[in-house]
Design a protein around this motif. Structure first.
Motif, PDB file in Angstrom:
ATOM      1  N   LYS A   1      52.844  34.253  33.417  1.00 54.58           N
ATOM      2  CA  LYS A   1      52.430  34.630  32.057  1.00 54.58           C
ATOM      3  C   LYS A   1      52.492  36.143  31.870  1.00 54.58           C
ATOM      4  O   LYS A   1      52.992  36.634  30.855  1.00 54.58           O
TER       5      LYS A   1
ATOM      6  N   SER B   1      51.811  41.490  28.408  1.00 55.56           N
ATOM      7  CA  SER B   1      50.558  41.853  27.754  1.00 55.56           C
ATOM      8  C   SER B   1      49.392  41.608  28.699  1.00 55.56           C
ATOM      9  O   SER B   1      49.245  40.515  29.256  1.00 55.56           O
ATOM     10  N   THR B   2      48.588  42.640  28.903  1.00 55.61           N
ATOM     11  CA  THR B   2      47.472  42.514  29.853  1.00 55.61           C
ATOM     12  C   THR B   2      46.154  43.008  29.244  1.00 55.61           C
ATOM     13  O   THR B   2      45.222  43.337  29.977  1.00 55.61           O
ATOM     14  N   ASP B   3      46.090  43.048  27.893  1.00 55.32           N
ATOM     15  CA  ASP B   3      44.890  43.573  27.211  1.00 55.32           C
ATOM     16  C   ASP B   3      43.598  42.884  27.643  1.00 55.32           C
ATOM     17  O   ASP B   3      42.551  43.521  27.729  1.00 55.32           O
ATOM     18  N   ASP B   4      43.674  41.573  27.855  1.00 53.45           N
ATOM     19  CA  ASP B   4      42.453  40.819  28.174  1.00 53.45           C
ATOM     20  C   ASP B   4      42.170  40.746  29.678  1.00 53.45           C
ATOM     21  O   ASP B   4      41.161  40.172  30.090  1.00 53.45           O
ATOM     22  N   LEU B   5      43.077  41.305  30.476  1.00 56.45           N
ATOM     23  CA  LEU B   5      42.855  41.276  31.928  1.00 56.45           C
ATOM     24  C   LEU B   5      42.057  42.500  32.340  1.00 56.45           C
ATOM     25  O   LEU B   5      42.171  43.559  31.728  1.00 56.45           O
ATOM     26  N   SER B   6      41.265  42.345  33.396  1.00 57.06           N
ATOM     27  CA  SER B   6      40.511  43.470  33.932  1.00 57.06           C
ATOM     28  C   SER B   6      41.260  44.052  35.135  1.00 57.06           C
ATOM     29  O   SER B   6      41.340  43.409  36.182  1.00 57.06           O
ATOM     30  N   PRO B   7      41.833  45.275  34.992  1.00 59.35           N
ATOM     31  CA  PRO B   7      42.529  45.881  36.139  1.00 59.35           C
ATOM     32  C   PRO B   7      41.566  46.084  37.310  1.00 59.35           C
ATOM     33  O   PRO B   7      41.964  45.989  38.472  1.00 59.35           O
TER      34      PRO B   7
ATOM     35  N   MET C   1      39.143  44.068  38.213  1.00 56.95           N
ATOM     36  CA  MET C   1      39.069  42.796  38.947  1.00 56.95           C
ATOM     37  C   MET C   1      40.217  42.688  39.942  1.00 56.95           C
ATOM     38  O   MET C   1      40.007  42.385  41.113  1.00 56.95           O
ATOM     39  N   TYR C   2      41.454  42.941  39.442  1.00 64.35           N
ATOM     40  CA  TYR C   2      42.608  42.767  40.324  1.00 64.35           C
ATOM     41  C   TYR C   2      42.672  43.817  41.421  1.00 64.35           C
ATOM     42  O   TYR C   2      43.155  43.541  42.525  1.00 64.35           O
TER      43      TYR C   2
END
Lengths: 90, 90
Positions: free
Chosen positions: A23, A29-35, A37-38
């Motif tokens: 995805k 698009s990674t607006d909703d991901l928490s960098p 967290m990763y």
């Protein structure tokens, strides 16, 4: 039996990241991901990988090597987008 | 020493999900998250939890119980949004 159960558990927690990688690569698009967290997750998985190498446990090594690659892809794309966005705001 | 290293690894891979949980609860936006990832991950973590109960290993039980709660929150919010979006399209 127990080994099989552990194997299923390890496979699920390892391959779970594949749909997110697909995805993220597709949409970029990674607006909703928490960098964060990763980043933390990647550090943890690398620790597990080193732990696996020390105790010489092949399943732990393989599972965490694969997870490290998958989370690294998501981490770097989300970090790149995050820094780009910050630059635009500044 | 080795136990400490395993403890650090487990803490990192468990608490990594906290920033994502906070972000998801705050924004309620999950467009870039893969509900499939969190569904598969949750199943895997529950398998690890059962595995921990069978082998009677407290660190495995505690780490996976916490991770299960955190991933369940992200999974259900992203699933709810995903189903809502599907309904709007139909």
């Amino acid at each position: 039996m127990l080994t099989l159960f552990g194997f299923i558990a390890a496979s699920l927690t390892t391959f779970a990241f594949i749909p997110q990688v697909i995805k993220t690569i597709k949409t970029k698009s990674t607006d909703d991901l928490s960098p964060v967290m990763y980043g933390v997750l990647l550090s943890g998985v690398i620790c597990w990988l080193i732990y696996g190498i020390i105790i010489n446990d092949l399943p732990v090594i393989v599972a965490n090597a694969v997870t490290a690659c998958l989370t690294a892809i998501i981490f770097f794309i989300s970090l790149k987008n995050h820094l780009k966005k910050k630059k635009v705001i500044m």
